[in-house]
Design an enzyme around this catalytic site. Structure first.
Site, PDB file in Angstrom:
ATOM      1  N   PHE A  29       0.741  -1.117  -0.071  1.00  0.00           N
ATOM      2  CA  PHE A  29      -0.124   0.127  -0.146  1.00  0.00           C
ATOM      3  C   PHE A  29       0.875   1.184  -0.034  1.00  0.00           C
ATOM      4  CE2 PHE A  29      -2.940   2.938   2.553  1.00  0.00           C
ATOM      5  CZ  PHE A  29      -3.881   3.113   1.723  1.00  0.00           C
ATOM      6  N   SER A  97       2.927  -6.439   3.208  1.00  0.00           N
ATOM      7  CA  SER A  97       1.995  -5.786   3.536  1.00  0.00           C
ATOM      8  C   SER A  97       0.552  -5.575   2.935  1.00  0.00           C
ATOM      9  CB  SER A  97       2.709  -4.166   3.443  1.00  0.00           C
ATOM     10  OG  SER A  97       1.599  -3.277   4.169  1.00  0.00           O
ATOM     11  N   MET A  98      -0.228  -4.896   2.194  1.00  0.00           N
ATOM     12  CA  MET A  98      -1.009  -5.161   1.318  1.00  0.00           C
ATOM     13  C   MET A  98      -0.867  -6.105   0.406  1.00  0.00           C
ATOM     14  SD  MET A  98      -3.603  -2.564  -0.558  1.00  0.00           S
ATOM     15  CE  MET A  98      -2.626  -2.250  -2.013  1.00  0.00           C
ATOM     16  N   ASP A 194       7.179  -3.563  14.102  1.00  0.00           N
ATOM     17  CA  ASP A 194       6.426  -3.097  12.946  1.00  0.00           C
ATOM     18  C   ASP A 194       5.766  -1.962  13.275  1.00  0.00           C
ATOM     19  OD1 ASP A 194       4.890  -2.576  10.525  1.00  0.00           O
ATOM     20  OD2 ASP A 194       5.178  -4.770   9.947  1.00  0.00           O
ATOM     21  N   HIS A 224       8.882  -2.674   8.978  1.00  0.00           N
ATOM     22  CA  HIS A 224       7.603  -3.148   8.178  1.00  0.00           C
ATOM     23  C   HIS A 224       8.093  -3.586   6.970  1.00  0.00           C
ATOM     24  CE1 HIS A 224       3.892  -3.488   6.762  1.00  0.00           C
ATOM     25  NE2 HIS A 224       3.984  -2.654   5.709  1.00  0.00           N
TER      26      HIS A 224
END
Length: 247
Positions: A29, A97-98, A194, A224
């Protein structure tokens, strides 16, 4: 939706035609393919066919992202999946992540996926659900470059469109509600620290999927964006071993 801005340097999609085993790789994202290129190049070097699509509205300008929906991001990944399917009999999916959320989505909708490797994947971020939209400015602070390694910068947007947060929330809700449909082997990476996606997401995914073969791998020295951080080699080596074992 036509994008108004040109694609930034190093945010281009990455394709490599290798053997009949394909790896679909998704960035996250507000990010870009730059965050996943080291993995994509390592997998290509190992001989695999690799597809790292640029998600619609990403890698250009945050105003482009504001105009996209979570369905646009799904479509970008589906296009990449189709590209690999034409060339490969076996497909693995990984994402950050996304991109990890989209990895789970792909496994839910393509039961033939041989294995998934979510990296700091997002299915539940309490901080993004909350205040009504009237109280939120159009653009929020950036979330990119959460990296422990000094001097490493993620190519990501300097602003986050508020509208896009609503879209990722819809996507997470959709994916989280259907975790039990996933049965393929899963290698789940999670950073101990994160500042974007709560590390507890890894356990939610682990508990939610129906896969018999599943494992959580802690990343002790990365934040992250672990794909650009200290644990990059660990992710690459573990993923290559996982793919070799399951293909």
């Amino acid at each position: 939706m036509e994008e108004k801005y040109p694609v930034l340097q190093n945010a281009e999609p990455f394709y490599f035609e290798g053997n009949e085993i394909g790896i679909l790789v998704s960035h996250g994202f507000t990010g870009s393919t730059q965050s996943m290129r080291p993995l994509g190049e390592a997998y290509a070097k190992a001989g695999y066919s690799v597809c790292v699509p640029r998600l619609k509205g990403h890698g250009t300008h945050y105003e482009d992202m504001e105009q996209t929906t979570y369905q646009d991001w799904i479509d970008s990944i589906e296009d990449g999946y189709e590209w690999l399917k034409k060339r490969c009999g076996t497909i693995f999916v990984t994402g950050l992540s996304m991109g990890g959320t989209l990895t789970l989505y792909t496994a839910q909708n393509h039961p033939e996926v041989k294995g998934i490797i979510p990296i700091n994947a997002a299915v539940d971020i309490p901080a993004t659900s909350g205040a009504p939209s009237t109280e939120i400015p159009r653009f929020l602070d950036a979330i990119g470059s959460d990296i422990k390694k000094p001097g490493i910068i993620e190519l990501a947007y300097e602003k986050t469109p508020a509208k896009s947060i609503g879209e990722i929330n819809h996507l997470m809700e959709k994916v989280k509600g259907n975790l039990s449909s996933i049965t393929c082997p899963a290698l789940i990476f999670v950073s101990d620290e994160d500042h974007v996606v709560p590390p507890g997401n890894a356990q939610i995914i682990y508990d939610g999927i129906s896969s018999e073969l599943k494992k959580i791998v802690p990343l002790k020295n990365s934040y992250h964006v672990a794909t650009l951080d200290h644990d990059q080699e660990l992710i690459i080596e573990s993923t290559l071993a996982f793919i070799k074992h399951h293909s």
